[in-house]
Design a protein around this motif. Sequence first.
Motif, PDB file in Angstrom:
ATOM      1  N   ALA A   1       0.873  -1.318   0.022  1.00  0.00           N
ATOM      2  CA  ALA A   1      -0.100  -0.024  -0.081  1.00  0.00           C
ATOM      3  C   ALA A   1       0.621   1.327  -0.051  1.00  0.00           C
ATOM      4  O   ALA A   1       0.572   2.147  -0.831  1.00  0.00           O
ATOM      5  CB  ALA A   1      -0.994  -0.105   1.194  1.00  0.00           C
TER       6      ALA A   1
ATOM      7  N   LEU B   1       0.805   3.922  -2.973  1.00  0.00           N
ATOM      8  CA  LEU B   1       0.291   5.376  -2.884  1.00  0.00           C
ATOM      9  C   LEU B   1       1.354   6.435  -3.414  1.00  0.00           C
ATOM     10  O   LEU B   1       1.194   7.230  -3.842  1.00  0.00           O
ATOM     11  CB  LEU B   1       0.004   5.472  -1.426  1.00  0.00           C
ATOM     12  CG  LEU B   1      -0.351   6.926  -1.047  1.00  0.00           C
ATOM     13  CD1 LEU B   1      -1.691   7.349  -2.117  1.00  0.00           C
ATOM     14  CD2 LEU B   1      -0.850   7.114   0.425  1.00  0.00           C
ATOM     15  N   THR B   2       2.740   5.952  -3.088  1.00  0.00           N
ATOM     16  CA  THR B   2       3.847   6.822  -3.514  1.00  0.00           C
ATOM     17  C   THR B   2       3.842   7.085  -5.130  1.00  0.00           C
ATOM     18  O   THR B   2       3.841   8.024  -5.690  1.00  0.00           O
ATOM     19  CB  THR B   2       5.103   6.501  -3.074  1.00  0.00           C
ATOM     20  OG1 THR B   2       5.057   6.196  -1.582  1.00  0.00           O
ATOM     21  CG2 THR B   2       6.329   7.342  -3.429  1.00  0.00           C
TER      22      THR B   2
ATOM     23  N   GLN C   1       1.273   6.288  -7.086  1.00  0.00           N
ATOM     24  CA  GLN C   1       0.050   6.867  -7.580  1.00  0.00           C
ATOM     25  C   GLN C   1       0.112   8.489  -7.559  1.00  0.00           C
ATOM     26  O   GLN C   1      -0.103   9.273  -8.419  1.00  0.00           O
ATOM     27  CB  GLN C   1      -1.072   6.542  -6.491  1.00  0.00           C
ATOM     28  CG  GLN C   1      -2.332   6.984  -7.022  1.00  0.00           C
ATOM     29  CD  GLN C   1      -3.693   6.291  -6.222  1.00  0.00           C
ATOM     30  OE1 GLN C   1      -3.791   5.222  -6.324  1.00  0.00           O
ATOM     31  NE2 GLN C   1      -4.208   7.129  -5.374  1.00  0.00           N
ATOM     32  N   ARG C   2       0.538   8.876  -6.192  1.00  0.00           N
ATOM     33  CA  ARG C   2       1.010  10.403  -6.243  1.00  0.00           C
ATOM     34  C   ARG C   2       1.989  11.088  -7.082  1.00  0.00           C
ATOM     35  O   ARG C   2       1.725  11.968  -8.001  1.00  0.00           O
ATOM     36  CB  ARG C   2       1.215  10.682  -4.761  1.00  0.00           C
ATOM     37  CG  ARG C   2       0.221  10.270  -3.694  1.00  0.00           C
ATOM     38  CD  ARG C   2       0.484  11.036  -2.482  1.00  0.00           C
ATOM     39  NE  ARG C   2      -0.481  11.126  -1.368  1.00  0.00           N
ATOM     40  CZ  ARG C   2      -0.398  11.393  -0.383  1.00  0.00           C
ATOM     41  NH1 ARG C   2       0.537  12.019   0.212  1.00  0.00           N
ATOM     42  NH2 ARG C   2      -1.575  11.106   0.459  1.00  0.00           N
TER      43      ARG C   2
ATOM     44  N   GLU D   1      -6.268  10.880  -1.895  1.00  0.00           N
ATOM     45  CA  GLU D   1      -6.491   9.108  -1.203  1.00  0.00           C
ATOM     46  C   GLU D   1      -5.237   9.115  -0.229  1.00  0.00           C
ATOM     47  O   GLU D   1      -4.138   9.199  -0.271  1.00  0.00           O
ATOM     48  CB  GLU D   1      -6.399   8.357  -2.270  1.00  0.00           C
ATOM     49  CG  GLU D   1      -6.894   7.028  -1.755  1.00  0.00           C
ATOM     50  CD  GLU D   1      -7.303   6.077  -3.044  1.00  0.00           C
ATOM     51  OE1 GLU D   1      -8.292   5.715  -3.163  1.00  0.00           O
ATOM     52  OE2 GLU D   1      -6.550   5.663  -3.831  1.00  0.00           O
ATOM     53  N   ASP D   2      -5.719   8.579   0.913  1.00  0.00           N
ATOM     54  CA  ASP D   2      -4.660   8.277   1.956  1.00  0.00           C
ATOM     55  C   ASP D   2      -4.248   6.978   2.007  1.00  0.00           C
ATOM     56  O   ASP D   2      -4.986   6.224   1.546  1.00  0.00           O
ATOM     57  CB  ASP D   2      -5.269   8.854   3.396  1.00  0.00           C
ATOM     58  CG  ASP D   2      -6.267   8.359   3.837  1.00  0.00           C
ATOM     59  OD1 ASP D   2      -6.692   7.174   3.387  1.00  0.00           O
ATOM     60  OD2 ASP D   2      -6.886   8.722   4.901  1.00  0.00           O
ATOM     61  N   LEU D   3      -3.390   6.457   2.846  1.00  0.00           N
ATOM     62  CA  LEU D   3      -2.755   5.181   2.967  1.00  0.00           C
ATOM     63  C   LEU D   3      -4.029   4.040   3.359  1.00  0.00           C
ATOM     64  O   LEU D   3      -4.160   3.092   2.811  1.00  0.00           O
ATOM     65  CB  LEU D   3      -1.987   5.057   3.846  1.00  0.00           C
ATOM     66  CG  LEU D   3      -1.132   3.762   4.046  1.00  0.00           C
ATOM     67  CD1 LEU D   3      -0.223   3.449   2.756  1.00  0.00           C
ATOM     68  CD2 LEU D   3      -0.295   3.826   5.208  1.00  0.00           C
TER      69      LEU D   3
ATOM     70  N   VAL E   1      -6.181   3.231   0.405  1.00  0.00           N
ATOM     71  CA  VAL E   1      -5.437   2.496  -0.438  1.00  0.00           C
ATOM     72  C   VAL E   1      -5.534   0.975   0.030  1.00  0.00           C
ATOM     73  O   VAL E   1      -5.944   0.212  -0.613  1.00  0.00           O
ATOM     74  CB  VAL E   1      -3.850   2.851  -0.768  1.00  0.00           C
ATOM     75  CG1 VAL E   1      -3.304   1.786  -1.480  1.00  0.00           C
ATOM     76  CG2 VAL E   1      -3.894   4.223  -1.548  1.00  0.00           C
TER      77      VAL E   1
ATOM     78  N   ARG F   1      -7.436   4.761 -11.171  1.00  0.00           N
ATOM     79  CA  ARG F   1      -6.055   4.757 -10.763  1.00  0.00           C
ATOM     80  C   ARG F   1      -5.241   4.096 -11.464  1.00  0.00           C
ATOM     81  O   ARG F   1      -4.105   3.736 -10.569  1.00  0.00           O
ATOM     82  CB  ARG F   1      -6.161   4.291  -9.388  1.00  0.00           C
ATOM     83  CG  ARG F   1      -7.192   4.834  -8.236  1.00  0.00           C
ATOM     84  CD  ARG F   1      -6.881   6.240  -8.028  1.00  0.00           C
ATOM     85  NE  ARG F   1      -7.678   6.674  -6.806  1.00  0.00           N
ATOM     86  CZ  ARG F   1      -8.813   7.272  -6.924  1.00  0.00           C
ATOM     87  NH1 ARG F   1      -9.262   7.589  -8.074  1.00  0.00           N
ATOM     88  NH2 ARG F   1      -9.438   7.687  -5.638  1.00  0.00           N
TER      89      ARG F   1
END
Length: 164
Positions: A15, A19-20, A22-23, A43-45, A48, A83
């Motif tokens: 996760a 997320l890294t 994705q950002r 979106e936050d951890l 995800v 995403r």
Amino acid sequence: MVPEVVIRRALDEDAGELLTVQRAAFVAEAQRYGDPFLPPLREDLDAVRAAIADQVVLVALRGSRVVGSVRVRVEGATGHVGRLAVAPDQQRRGLGTELLRAAEDAAPQSVSEFRLFTGGGSAENVARYERAGYTRTAESADDRGVPLVHLAKTLRRRAPAHRP
Ligand SMILES: CC(C)(COP(=O)(O)OP(=O)(O)OC[C@H]1O[C@@H](n2cnc3c(N)ncnc32)[C@H](O)[C@@H]1OP(=O)(O)O)[C@@H](O)C(=O)NCCC(=O)NCCS
């Protein structure tokens, strides 16, 4: 030697890296629309991790490094693809196309249609989805006024082999 890319289902421990990536990927879209609060960037951890638990989430790994991701939320016979993200330095090598195909393949057999949307100003994203067999169904705007193009693709899943 550069390791090959492997695409597999995301695990809870992916996760953070997912997320890294994705950002990093969606910053380009944020700059295009002048909006740093696009949903993939908000979106936050925990969100995800929840997606990994509840949806079909795939990660692309080059060696041990997460370099891309995509997810499908299944709702009845519809798979909502979202995403799709590839790390900036790994783009334009076919990975986004490969991830989209893998997401369709990983969705349950009950899915007969895929839906997705992309920014209306992202002509190359729209063109890529059209090349992958998607057709435009509608246009709208998100809650912050970013224009969206909606696309869908109906699947012809192979019928199960007939046994006499
Ligand atoms: C959209 C995104 C996932 C595409 O990922 P990607 O890995 O660059 O996608 P591909 O490499 O499959 O295709 C991109 C381009 O590279 C080209 N390409 C594919 N394989 C190639 C190769 N081996 N060598 C050179 N170019 C190649 C494709 O033709 C395509 O070109 P085009 O867009 O001009 O038609 C990525 O750009 C990204 O993360 N963007 C930010 C987030 C985003 O917009 N997500 C989608 C929102 S719906």
